[in-house]
Every structure is written in structure tokens, then in C-alpha cells.
Design a protein around this motif. Structure first.
Motif, PDB file in Angstrom:
ATOM      1  N   GLY A 122       0.858  -1.016   0.157  1.00  0.00           N
ATOM      2  CA  GLY A 122      -0.043   0.170  -0.638  1.00  0.00           C
ATOM      3  C   GLY A 122       0.962   1.454   0.204  1.00  0.00           C
ATOM      4  N   THR A 123       2.028   1.261  -0.526  1.00  0.00           N
ATOM      5  CA  THR A 123       2.475   2.378   0.002  1.00  0.00           C
ATOM      6  C   THR A 123       3.472   2.904  -2.051  1.00  0.00           C
ATOM      7  OG1 THR A 123       4.940   1.036   0.086  1.00  0.00           O
ATOM      8  CG2 THR A 123       4.121   1.539   1.619  1.00  0.00           C
ATOM      9  N   ASP A 124       3.113   2.365  -2.508  1.00  0.00           N
ATOM     10  CA  ASP A 124       3.372   2.741  -4.406  1.00  0.00           C
ATOM     11  C   ASP A 124       2.525   3.705  -4.360  1.00  0.00           C
ATOM     12  OD1 ASP A 124       4.639   1.688  -6.497  1.00  0.00           O
ATOM     13  OD2 ASP A 124       2.891   2.006  -7.567  1.00  0.00           O
ATOM     14  N   ILE A 125       3.103   5.056  -4.847  1.00  0.00           N
ATOM     15  CA  ILE A 125       2.818   6.302  -4.678  1.00  0.00           C
ATOM     16  C   ILE A 125       1.861   6.101  -5.966  1.00  0.00           C
ATOM     17  CG2 ILE A 125       3.288   8.218  -5.697  1.00  0.00           C
ATOM     18  CD1 ILE A 125       5.573   8.317  -3.379  1.00  0.00           C
ATOM     19  N   ALA A 126       3.150   5.449  -7.160  1.00  0.00           N
ATOM     20  CA  ALA A 126       2.075   5.721  -8.569  1.00  0.00           C
ATOM     21  C   ALA A 126       0.578   4.753  -9.276  1.00  0.00           C
ATOM     22  CB  ALA A 126       2.929   5.005  -9.813  1.00  0.00           C
ATOM     23  N   ALA A 127       0.689   3.427  -8.263  1.00  0.00           N
ATOM     24  CA  ALA A 127      -0.336   2.822  -8.265  1.00  0.00           C
ATOM     25  C   ALA A 127      -1.496   3.695  -7.184  1.00  0.00           C
ATOM     26  CB  ALA A 127      -0.464   1.571  -6.503  1.00  0.00           C
ATOM     27  N   TRP A 128      -1.444   4.620  -6.030  1.00  0.00           N
ATOM     28  CA  TRP A 128      -2.371   5.108  -5.491  1.00  0.00           C
ATOM     29  C   TRP A 128      -2.865   6.306  -6.395  1.00  0.00           C
ATOM     30  CZ3 TRP A 128      -5.562   3.570  -2.663  1.00  0.00           C
ATOM     31  CH2 TRP A 128      -5.371   2.775  -1.223  1.00  0.00           C
ATOM     32  N   ARG A 129      -2.190   6.446  -7.037  1.00  0.00           N
ATOM     33  CA  ARG A 129      -2.164   7.885  -8.042  1.00  0.00           C
ATOM     34  C   ARG A 129      -3.402   7.003  -9.446  1.00  0.00           C
ATOM     35  NH1 ARG A 129       3.656  10.801  -8.825  1.00  0.00           N
ATOM     36  NH2 ARG A 129       3.173  11.910  -7.077  1.00  0.00           N
ATOM     37  N   SER A 130      -2.758   5.890  -9.405  1.00  0.00           N
ATOM     38  CA  SER A 130      -4.008   5.065 -10.622  1.00  0.00           C
ATOM     39  C   SER A 130      -5.587   4.967  -9.494  1.00  0.00           C
ATOM     40  CB  SER A 130      -3.845   3.509 -11.172  1.00  0.00           C
ATOM     41  OG  SER A 130      -2.538   4.202 -11.719  1.00  0.00           O
ATOM     42  N   ALA A 131      -5.620   5.029  -8.413  1.00  0.00           N
ATOM     43  CA  ALA A 131      -6.321   4.769  -7.910  1.00  0.00           C
ATOM     44  C   ALA A 131      -7.260   5.780  -7.756  1.00  0.00           C
ATOM     45  CB  ALA A 131      -6.250   4.046  -6.268  1.00  0.00           C
ATOM     46  N   VAL A 132      -6.653   7.319  -7.884  1.00  0.00           N
ATOM     47  CA  VAL A 132      -7.098   8.518  -7.567  1.00  0.00           C
ATOM     48  C   VAL A 132      -7.861   8.602  -8.735  1.00  0.00           C
ATOM     49  CG1 VAL A 132      -6.664  10.764  -7.741  1.00  0.00           C
ATOM     50  CG2 VAL A 132      -5.293   9.507  -5.524  1.00  0.00           C
ATOM     51  N   GLU A 133      -6.968   8.671  -9.913  1.00  0.00           N
ATOM     52  CA  GLU A 133      -7.806   8.597 -11.241  1.00  0.00           C
ATOM     53  C   GLU A 133      -9.135   7.409 -11.431  1.00  0.00           C
ATOM     54  OE1 GLU A 133      -6.248   7.791 -15.701  1.00  0.00           O
ATOM     55  OE2 GLU A 133      -4.719   8.264 -14.016  1.00  0.00           O
ATOM     56  N   ALA A 134      -9.266   7.011 -11.112  1.00  0.00           N
ATOM     57  CA  ALA A 134      -9.845   5.605 -11.184  1.00  0.00           C
ATOM     58  C   ALA A 134     -11.247   6.294  -9.929  1.00  0.00           C
ATOM     59  CB  ALA A 134     -10.311   4.152 -10.592  1.00  0.00           C
ATOM     60  N   SER A 135     -11.404   6.596  -8.694  1.00  0.00           N
ATOM     61  CA  SER A 135     -12.131   7.706  -8.454  1.00  0.00           C
ATOM     62  C   SER A 135     -12.672   8.331  -8.598  1.00  0.00           C
ATOM     63  CB  SER A 135     -11.584   7.352  -6.572  1.00  0.00           C
ATOM     64  OG  SER A 135     -10.923   9.069  -6.953  1.00  0.00           O
ATOM     65  N   ALA A 136     -12.436   9.083  -9.506  1.00  0.00           N
ATOM     66  CA  ALA A 136     -12.697  10.433 -10.744  1.00  0.00           C
ATOM     67  C   ALA A 136     -14.440  10.018 -11.358  1.00  0.00           C
ATOM     68  CB  ALA A 136     -11.709  10.594 -11.070  1.00  0.00           C
ATOM     69  N   ALA A 137     -14.057   8.622 -11.367  1.00  0.00           N
ATOM     70  CA  ALA A 137     -15.235   8.680 -12.602  1.00  0.00           C
ATOM     71  C   ALA A 137     -16.825   8.670 -12.204  1.00  0.00           C
ATOM     72  CB  ALA A 137     -15.075   6.762 -13.023  1.00  0.00           C
ATOM     73  N   SER A 138     -17.226   8.564 -12.957  1.00  0.00           N
ATOM     74  CA  SER A 138     -18.800   9.120 -12.177  1.00  0.00           C
ATOM     75  C   SER A 138     -19.416   8.485 -11.268  1.00  0.00           C
ATOM     76  CB  SER A 138     -19.349  10.129 -13.263  1.00  0.00           C
ATOM     77  OG  SER A 138     -19.437   8.934 -14.500  1.00  0.00           O
ATOM     78  N   THR A 139     -18.824   6.377 -12.332  1.00  0.00           N
ATOM     79  CA  THR A 139     -19.542   5.769 -11.760  1.00  0.00           C
ATOM     80  C   THR A 139     -18.697   4.716 -10.540  1.00  0.00           C
ATOM     81  OG1 THR A 139     -18.302   4.586 -12.853  1.00  0.00           O
ATOM     82  CG2 THR A 139     -19.966   4.706 -13.634  1.00  0.00           C
ATOM     83  N   ALA A 140     -17.872   6.076  -9.658  1.00  0.00           N
ATOM     84  CA  ALA A 140     -17.135   5.731  -8.356  1.00  0.00           C
ATOM     85  C   ALA A 140     -18.252   6.332  -7.365  1.00  0.00           C
ATOM     86  CB  ALA A 140     -15.608   6.117  -8.742  1.00  0.00           C
ATOM     87  N   PRO A 141     -18.317   5.359  -5.801  1.00  0.00           N
ATOM     88  CA  PRO A 141     -18.741   6.068  -4.872  1.00  0.00           C
ATOM     89  C   PRO A 141     -18.220   6.619  -4.505  1.00  0.00           C
ATOM     90  CG  PRO A 141     -18.502   3.111  -4.597  1.00  0.00           C
ATOM     91  CD  PRO A 141     -17.967   4.146  -5.935  1.00  0.00           C
ATOM     92  N   GLY A 142     -18.532   8.039  -3.848  1.00  0.00           N
ATOM     93  CA  GLY A 142     -18.107   9.856  -3.626  1.00  0.00           C
ATOM     94  C   GLY A 142     -16.448   8.763  -2.244  1.00  0.00           C
ATOM     95  N   PHE A 143     -17.043   8.434  -1.794  1.00  0.00           N
ATOM     96  CA  PHE A 143     -16.036   7.859  -0.642  1.00  0.00           C
ATOM     97  C   PHE A 143     -14.613   7.679  -0.654  1.00  0.00           C
ATOM     98  CE2 PHE A 143     -17.584   4.100  -0.637  1.00  0.00           C
ATOM     99  CZ  PHE A 143     -16.458   2.379  -0.365  1.00  0.00           C
ATOM    100  N   LEU A 144     -15.104   6.871  -2.513  1.00  0.00           N
ATOM    101  CA  LEU A 144     -13.701   6.351  -2.735  1.00  0.00           C
ATOM    102  C   LEU A 144     -12.094   7.433  -2.980  1.00  0.00           C
ATOM    103  CD1 LEU A 144     -14.581   3.435  -4.750  1.00  0.00           C
ATOM    104  CD2 LEU A 144     -13.118   2.958  -2.439  1.00  0.00           C
ATOM    105  N   ALA A 145     -12.739   8.518  -3.741  1.00  0.00           N
ATOM    106  CA  ALA A 145     -11.906   9.632  -3.619  1.00  0.00           C
ATOM    107  C   ALA A 145     -10.867  10.023  -2.753  1.00  0.00           C
ATOM    108  CB  ALA A 145     -12.413  10.367  -4.653  1.00  0.00           C
TER     109      ALA A 145
END
Length: 994
Positions: free
Chosen positions: A827-850
Motif C-alpha cells: 500500500g505504499t506505491d505512489i503510482a498505484a495510488w495515483r491510478s486509484a485516485v484517477e479511477a475514483s474520479a469516474a462518475s460511476t465511482a462511489p464518492g467516499f473512494l476519492a
């Protein structure tokens, strides 16, 4: 005689008046007054109602003693007829709006009103429709004038009225209604339904329960003196009255009424003698009249009494006048009523057996005559009195008619009781089939259905099993009974539905009726879908569509198409599945039941694929229809939960909580409540109330297990919450026990529910890898061995629309940084979390994920020593979690910032502020490490900071002017206290990442 003034109850009266003042301000309230017989309940409420201001409307009803099966809604009908008399039928029907048909079913005389478009009475309605209609009626008229809705003698209440009161106590949220209930405490014994009602009411903050106590000696003296105003009794008389009455006001009045109680020798030796003292002084004709009245009840109308009295009108009037003057009877409007129910019960016990039977027969015949000429339903009364007359042959058809009338008024509990009464009479009446209009097996089936609708799931199942035991396998009713058994098993959350439905299909063979076959096939397809057997569900649904279409049944064609669509989507044919569900709506047009099934499944599907606003729209549309159809307590609760989940995803927590509150207030059976309970626990957890969520889960877990056993979606939904709860409480062994359950599923997990579950499981794997000492070696090995299976499950669900979101989070939880303080820690890889942040920006993502992803990205950036980036990510997470109401993330952000010495805008106290430890938003290292860090000494904290800078033991010693060996001792102590395996892991866990 009655005392001219009420003694000893002024505090209770003042309390009622204070509650009425609160109600005037718009806060509905319920006051329940209990106490033993004769304690003064009736006098208290009479004093209260007599003092009501002209602007307060009183709607009062009294429960009727008709033995074990009371007439449905009897006290409620009396109260509502007062409203009709005051306002007129047309205005009442106009006020109730869409619930007019339900109200007419309760009060058939309204059908004759000038409106003319309310529908015929007797058409079947759902209890929820009637309950909602009465609530709307009370709310509407309470806007004009405050209402006191009073029901007396709750110990005699019928089941239907009690269920209604439960509903009203929770549903009258925006009204000015004070509900006042009274009951005799000694009659509410163990097992009495009112006892459960009272226990539930005590937990409601809008309910006050008051128990009236006995009078003190001083109060008894004052009461007795007021009754003997023209005399000067001695203290010994007062002592006698107090001792013999034991402080019960009614007994005081009766004792004083015996010639002022001047001579203790005149005082009756027993309570029965006391109660009958006035009665026995009357003429024989008056005594006979009182015995006749007692047979009819606590209160009867003059018209009814005239119909059953065998004397002349003058003789009736003479006897009645004598009874009134003697203080045994009272006149209330056109009714005669006993001054106290205890007197009536004592007189009733004095009847001879033959006399009792004759009197009951007279009442039965009088009620039959009244029913033949009027619009009121009186079959329950007719049944009761013919049974009292020991005439089973005439009681049986009346009981059957009473059952139909109760069903027409949505009084399912009463209908079930009457059905059971009819079954008890079946073998003692001639030609019961002709009298009932149906066979015994059909009656058993209908009674079981009434029991189910009344919420008596266990009894309905037991009765249907009894019917199957009596039914030959080749009897046409047999497969129908099997189908019903399967439905009842499903309603109870019990296994066995699928096998029972398969047996029903086997019995039907090729000769069964197509409509019955369609219902069995459709029910079986639905249970297979819920069990996760998607291929079998699709095959069965396709068969059901063909049979239902051939039988000309749009309802079952729609429902089967609906099931086929959901099942196809879940197995990968998403677009086709969505199209089929929409086709189900077209087929369901005009059919309320099929439309509700559409709204339930369509709203859930749109939520699971990420169309949150459409999911809310569909769920709320269906919920409105469920309320109209009177099934809010079943389908409505499911639809409410289907709206709650997407509302959470959209960040509309308060709106979702309002739906949860109302749904739980309906007190639905667990198979329906499980969804809103799961939603409430999850919301409490992510809003930051870990302790509250944990406590609620522990309290309801046992009730959820049964539903989880038979529903995959519930296993996965509740299982995910259980994983997150365990993580929030730093219970890694418990979290792993929950996480590994998905690997035990026999059939492929439903992707919409499985993907969030897999993300939670990834967090468990990451936590165990980061803190292997937090579990046993065997558990750590088990987690590592199982990790590939979780990834394989994830990879099999790439077809699901939300897979990119949950997949990104799964990967980010497990990805490890290659260097820095977080190196080797999941859980410490910065690039992986940046990908998760990008995925959480989708309109279909639950709001708490971002905000969660930004928080985790910030922690990774701290591990990589990029403090400016970490501050920006923490600030963004803080802003989003505060605006989005994600309290758990907000608390974690504040904690991480404080540990790292980073000041954030909008956080008072900067780095000095420390949020509560724990929480669901923690990283793999867990907030437990924060607590361990707090145990470090000042010197150990200095050493830890230097470890974080990458210094060796020798360098630490030089910096702190200690020896390298001493530095080594401090490092060992730090590793032990933090449970860390390496220096890097210790620094990362402590958050000392400068």
C-alpha cells in the motif's frame, strides 16, 4: 358512587396536559397509561378529555372483549366514525387521497357517500395501504386542530389494531397527534401481545409509559371524606376503608357506597362480594338485565339491548333506570356501559350455563339481523356469540365470513385467528366444505397465507407443513402447497426453497396447470438467482417466460424476464441483461406486483454498475408505489435500501439516513430489514463512528446469519462490512476469517457485490503482510497461500462496468514502494495510488473512494519523503472528506498530518491536533501503531526520528552523544514495542517520516 373530584392523579393529569402542549407545537407523542383494575385509569383520561380546549379534536375508541379473537379494528373504527360524523364522509375521503379504497374497506358505509368513485368495499387491500391511509387522515386533520387519539383497554385489543398502533407511533412524524392508550396491567401477562408492544414502546423516545400507583392513606382519607360529605366518619372508618381497599380508588368508592362503611361487619369478606354488593340489592328484573348486558360486553347500544331483551320496552327502561341509579350502569350517548369492567366480569361469572348460552344466542341473532340490513361488518361478533351459545353449526359459516371480512380490511392477524378457529370447528360441523365454500386444504393454505402476511412466518410454515402432511401427493393442491412452503422458507431466510420448488415441478409433471407451473418456475428462477446459480437461473427463467406467455400471464412473463435479465448481466451479458430488465417493465405495465419486482431489481442493477442517480430515481419511484400499494413494510423496505446505497455513493448521507430511519421504524421482518441494517452499519463506520457500528453489528449479527445462508448478495454485502469493521478495530484474525469466506462460494460470486468485497480482502492481505506478528504464523501462511485466489477472482470479473475502479484499488492496496521508508510495505506505491485516485474520479465511482485514495496517496508520498506532495494530497483529501461527510477519512487525515508534523488549512491546532485512533480508513500498518508509538519514551522517540532519516546505530549514537551499543538497545526496544520486523517498517508505522 363516584367521587366528585379526582384524588391523587393531578401529577399524571398535568403530564398529559404538558404532552398535549408539546403536540400543539408539532411534536407527535404517545402516552401509555397502565395500572391494575380500579386504579383510576378511566377517571384520569375522563378528567383529561373533559378539560380539552375547544380547538382540540378527540377521537376515542374502546377495545371490545370478544374472547381470544377480537373484531378487527373495533376501537379504531369507533374513533374514525367520530371523525366522519364531525366532518362528513366526502371530506374524510378527500383528505385521505389515494388511500380512499383502503378506508372504505375498513368503513364500508363510506362507499355510499356522494363521491361515488371510491370503489366497492370488500376488495382486498394490503395492511400497509390501510395503515398509511389512517396516518394520512390523522396528519391531515391534525393540521387544522390538534388531535387526541385515545384507545382504552389495550389488554383486549385485536391484533390488527395493535399492528396499526405500532405503525402510527412511528409514522406520525409530521403531525399534531397525541395518542393516549390505557391497559390493565395484571391482564398483560407473559405471552400477551401487548407485553411485547409495551417493551418496544419503552425504547421509543416519543413514547412515555406511566403506571398509576395505589393511593396513600392520606389520599384514601381525602377520597372517602369527599364521598361522605354529609357525614363525619371516625378515623376507624377511614382505617377500615384504607385497609380493605388497599389504596385502589374504585374499591374505596365501593366500600364507602355500602352505607358509608359505618360498621366493619357490613364490609364484604371477598372482592367478588364487594363487586356484586350493589348488583345484589337490585330487583330480579334489573339483575337479569345486567346479566344480559354483561354477556354483550362492557358497553352496548340501547338498540342492541332492545333487540336482545325479551321484555317490553317499558320493562327494559325500568330495569335500566334502576341499574343506572344504583351506580352499576352508566349512560354514554346512546350506549349503556358498566361503571367498571370488574363489575361486569363479576356479574358475568354469576351467569348459569344455560342462561349464558341463551343470551349469547340472542346476541348472535340480533347481530345477524343487523348485518342483513346494514353495511357494517359484524361476522366476528356473530361468530363469537354462536360459539358462546355452543352452536358450532351456526358459528362456522359466521367464522368463515368473519375471516373474509378481516382479510378485506387487511386485518391479516385476525383473519388468521379466525381461519384457525374455523379449522378447529371443521370436524364438528356438518358438510364443512359447503359451508366454507372450499376444502380443508385450501382453508389451511389461506390461513397460512394470512399468517405470513401478519408477520407470523414460523406459524405459517408450520401450518403449510401440516397441510402437506394431510394432502395426498396426487391431490391438485399438493404442488401449490409445496410452492407456498418454498415461499415461506424464503421469507424466513431458511434454506430448502430450491429443493421444495424442484419437488413441486416434479409433482406437476406435464399435466399441471400452466399458470401454477409458471409461478413455480418463476419462483425457482428467483431463488437460483439469489443463490448465485446464474446459469440455472437463466435456464429456469427462460422456461418460465415460455410457460407464462403461453398461459397468458403478463405478470409472470414480466417477472421471469426480469430475473433472466439480472442473471444474464451478473454472468457477463451486461447490456443484454439491462435490456431484458427494461423489457420486463414494459410487460409489467399496470401490474403493481410485477412493477415492484422491476423497481427492486432495476434499481439494484443500476447501483451495482455505477449509475447512481438512475438507481436512486428508480428506487424512490418504486418506494412511492410500494407505499400506495401498502407493501412499504416488505418491498418498500428493500426499495428504501436500494435508494440508500446509491445515495451514500453520491454523498447524500442525511437523505439516506432519513430513509433508513423510516424503514427501520416499520419493524419489517429480518429478511427485509437486513439490507437497511447493513447500510446503517456501513454508514456509521465510514462516517467515523466505529464503536457505534461495531455495537450495532454485534447486536444484529445473529439475525443476519439466516438470510446470509440463503442469499449470496447478503453474504457478500454483510461480509464486506464485517471485514471493514474488523479492520477498523485492528482485529486482523477476525478480518481474515471474514475475507476468506468468498473463497468458499460454490458458484461464481456476483460481481457487483464481489468487487467491493475483494477490495476489502486486499486490505486484509496488505495488513497481514505489513504486520505478520499481528496474526499467528499459520494464519500468515494461509493468507499468502490464498492471495492468488483473490486475484484470480478479480481477473474473472473484468466484464463488470465497475471493475476498473475496484481493480485499481485492489492493486493499490497490495503494491509496494521500491525505496524510501515504505519500501517492502504493502500500500505504499505512489503510482498505484495515483491510478486509484484517477479511477475514483469516474462518475460511476462511489464518492467516499476519492478522499480515501488521496489519503492513501499522501501516506505513500510521506513514505517517499515527498512532503510537499503529501501535504497537497492530505489537503485535498481533507476538503473532500469534509464536504462529502466521510468522517472516517477526515479523522485519519488529521491523524496522519499530525504524526507527520504537517499543518493543514481548516484544521485547528495544526500538527498538534490528534484525531481519534482507529477507523476504517487506516492503512495496512493500522492505527494500532499510533497507540504503540505513544508508549515510546522521549529518548526512544528521538532515536525513531533518526531511524526515519536512515541513520545507522553508530550515527544515531554520535548524533545523540551515546554509544552505538546504547543506540542498539533503544532500537531493539522500539522494534519490540511497535511489533516491527525492520527499522524501515518501524519508521513507517510510527509516521515519523520527515
Amino acid at each position: 358512587m363516584s367521587a366528585p373530584a379526582m384524588i391523587g392523579r393531578h401529577a399524571d393529569l398535568a403530564r398529559l396536559e404538558a404532552r398535549l402542549d408539546e403536540v400543539r407545537a408539532g411534536a407527535p407523542f404517545t402516552v401509555i397509561i397502565g395500572g391494575e383494575a380500579g386504579i383510576g385509569k378511566t377517571r384520569l383520561v375522563r378528567e383529561f378529555t373533559a378539560g380539552l380546549a375547544p380547538d382540540v379534536r378527540l377521537l376515542a375508541g374502546q377495545c371490545v372483549d370478544l374472547g381470544s379473537v377480537a373484531a378487527p379494528y373495533a376501537p379504531v373504527k369507533t374513533a374514525l366514525r367520530t371523525l366522519v360524523a364531525e366532518e362528513g364522509a366526502s371530506r374524510v375521503l378527500e383528505a385521505v387521497g389515494p388511500g380512499r379504497a383502503a378506508l372504505v374497506a375498513l368503513l364500508p358505509e363510506l362507499a355510499a357517500s356522494e363521491s361515488g368513485d371510491v370503489g366497492a368495499p370488500g376488495a382486498g387491500i394490503a395492511s400497509g395501504q390501510l395503515h398509511e391511509a389512517i396516518a394520512v387522515l390523522l396528519e391531515t386533520f391534525s393540521r387544522e386542530r390538534p388531535i387526541v387519539f385515545m384507545i382504552e383497554d389495550l389488554h383486549w385489543i385485536d391484533a390488527a389494531s395493535l399492528t396499526l398502533l405500532r405503525f402510527l407511533m412511528r409514522a406520525l412524524g409530521s403531525s399534531r397527534v397525541l395518542t393516549v392508550l390505557t391497559y390493565r396491567s395484571e391482564d398483560v401477562t407473559r405471552g400477551h401481545p401487548v407485553r411485547t408492544f409495551l417493551s418496544e414502546a419503552e425504547r421509543d423516545r416519543w413514547v412515555e409509559r406511566r403506571e398509576l400507583g395505589r393511593l396513600t392513606r392520606a389520599q384514601v382519607r381525602k377520597l372517602a371524606k369527599s364521598l361522605m360529605a354529609d357525614e363525619a366518619p371516625s378515623e376507624s372508618v377511614f382505617d377500615t376503608v384504607f385497609r380493605r381497599s388497599d389504596g385502589v380508588p374504585f374499591f374505596v368508592e365501593e366500600l364507602v357506597g355500602i352505607d358509608g362503611c359505618r360498621d366493619e361487619g357490613e364490609v364484604p369478606d371477598t372482592l367478588r362480594e364487594l363487586l356484586l354488593a350493589r348488583y345484589e340489592r337490585l330487583s330480579e328484573s334489573a339483575q337479569e338485565l345486567l346479566r344480559l348486558v354483561a354477556t354483550g360486553g362492557v358497553r352496548i347500544s340501547h338498540a342492541l339491548l332492545a333487540a336482545v331483551h325479551d321484555g317490553t320496552p317499558d320493562e327494559l327502561d325500568t330495569a335500566a333506570r334502576e341499574s343506572v341509579l344504583a351506580g352499576v350502569l352508566m349512560i354514554e350517548g346512546d350506549d349503556y356501559a358498566f361503571r367498571h369492567a370488574l363489575v361486569r366480569e363479576a356479574i358475568l361469572a354469576d351467569l348459569l350455563p344455560g342462561e349464558r348460552a341463551r343470551f349469547h344466542a340472542r346476541y348472535a341473532e340480533a347481530y345477524e339481523a343487523a348485518a342483513a340490513t346494514g353495511t357494517r361488518r359484524l361476522a366476528a361478533e356473530i361468530s363469537y356469540h354462536w360459539l358462546g351459545a355452543h352452536d358450532a353449526a351456526r358459528a362456522f359459516p359466521a367464522t368463515m365470513q368473519a375471516m373474509r371480512e378481516a382479510r378485506a380490511a387487511a386485518a391479516y392477524a385476525t383473519a388468521a385467528q379466525l381461519g384457525e378457529r374455523a379449522l378447529g370447528l371443521w370436524d364438528v360441523v356438518p358438510d364443512p366444505v359447503a359451508a366454507a365454500g372450499m376444502g380443508k386444504l385450501e382453508l389451511m393454505g389461506r390461513t397460512a397465507s394470512h399468517l405470513r402476511n401478519a408477520g407470523e412466518g414460523e406459524r405459517s410454515l408450520a401450518l403449510i407443513k401440516a397441510a402437506l402432511a394431510e394432502c395426498p401427493r396426487d391431490e391438485p393442491q399438493y404442488p401449490r402447497l409445496l410452492r407456498d412452503k418454498a415461499l415461506y422458507l424464503g421469507n424466513l431466510g431458511r434454506p430448502g426453497s430450491i429443493e421444495t420448488l424442484e419437488e413441486a415441478l416434479e409433482v406437476l409433471g406435464d399435466s399441471g396447470a400452466d399458470e401454477l407451473r409458471a409461478t413455480v418456475l418463476t419462483a425457482l428462477a428467483g431463488r437460483l438467482m439469489i443463490d448465485g446459480r446464474l446459469d440455472d437461473a437463466v435456464d429456469m427463467a427462460d422456461q418460465a417466460i415460455d410457460v407464462a406467455a403461453g398461459a397468458g400471464s403478463p405478470r409472470y412473463t414480466s417477472v421471469a424476464t426480469n430475473i433472466a435479465g439480472v442473471s444474464r448481466a451478473a454472468r457477463g451479458e451486461v447490456e443484454q441483461g439491462v435490456a431484458l430488465v427494461e423489457r420486463a417493465r414494459e410487460l409489467a405495465e399496470g401490474d403493481g406486483g410485477a412493477l415492484l419486482r422491476y423497481w427492486v431489481n432495476a434499481s439494484d442493477m443500476h447501483y451495482l454498475i455505477g449509475n447512481h442517480r438512475e438507481a436512486v430515481r428508480l428506487a424512490e419511484e418504486g418506494l412511492a408505489r410500494a407505499r400506495e400499494q401498502g407493501v412499504e413494510r416488505s418491498s418498500g423496505v428493500i426499495l428504501a435500501s436500494n435508494a440508500v446505497d446509491p445515495l451514500f455513493a453520491l454523498g447524500e448521507w442525511e437523505r439516506a439516513e432519513e430513509l433508513i430511519d423510516r424503514a427501520l421504524a416499520l419493524d419489517a421482518p429480518t429478511p427485509f430489514n437486513v439490507y437497511v441494517l447493513r447500510a446503517r452499519i456501513w454508514a456509521m463506520l465510514w462516517r467515523g463512528d466505529t464503536a457505534g457500528a461495531t455495537d450495532l453489528y454485534r447486536r444484529v449479527r445473529s439475525s443476519l446469519l439466516g438470510v446470509m445462508e440463503v442469499e449470496m448478495q447478503t453474504r457478500l454485502g454483510v461480509g464486506r462490512v464485517a471485514i471493514e469493521l474488523a479492520l477498523a478495530n485492528d482485529d486482523l484474525p477476525g478480518a481474515w476469517r471474514e475475507a476468506r469466506c468468498i473463497l468458499d462460494e460454490i458458484h461464481p460470486p456476483l460481481p457487483g457485490y464481489a468487487l467491493p468485497y475483494l477490495w476489502a480482502a486486499a486490505r486484509v492481505i496488505a495488513a497481514v503482510r505489513a504486520r505478520p506478528r499481528a496474526v499467528t504464523d499459520a494464519t500468515a501462511s494461509e493468507v499468502e497461500a490464498a492471495a492468488p485466489a483473490f486475484r484470480a477472482l478479480l481477473d474473472r470479473m473484468t466484464f463488470w462496468p465497475s471493475h476498473p475502479i475496484w481493480g485499481a484499488f485492489f492493486e493499490a492496496e497490495l503494491a509496494e514502494a521500491s525505496d524510501g521508508a515504505g519500501a517492502g510495505v504493502p500500500g505504499t506505491d505512489i503510482a498505484a495510488w495515483r491510478s486509484a485516485v484517477e479511477a475514483s474520479a469516474a462518475s460511476t465511482a462511489p464518492g467516499f473512494l476519492a478522499p480515501y485514495a488521496l489519503l492513501r496517496q499522501a501516506e505513500a508520498e510521506l513514505g517517499g519523503a515527498d512532503r510537499p506532495a503529501a501535504r497537497a494530497s492530505l489537503q485535498a483529501s481533507l476538503d473532500m472528506s469534509e464536504s462529502g461527510g466521510v468522517g472516517a477519512v477526515r479523522d485519519r487525515v488529521v491523524r496522519v498530518a499530525a504524526a507527520a508534523g504537517i499543518a493543514l488549512d481548516g484544521v485547528g491546532g495544526g500538527a498538534g491536533l490528534v484525531a481519534a485512533a482507529g477507523g476504517v480508513a487506516g492503512s495496512a500498518a493500522s492505527d494500532a501503531d499510533g497507540a504503540a508509538t505513544a508508549e515510546l519514551t522521549a529518548r526512544e522517540r528521538q532515536v525513531l526520528e533518526l531511524i526515519a532519516e536512515g541513520l545507522s546505530n553508530r550515527q544515531i549514537g554520535e548524533r545523540l552523544f551515546i554509544s552505538g551499543k546504547t543506540a542498539s538497545v533503544h532500537v531493539s526496544a522500539i522494534l519490540r514495542k511497535l511489533g516491527a520486523a525492520t527499522r524501515t517498517e518501524a519508521a513507517y508505522r510510527a509516521g515519523a517520516l520527515s
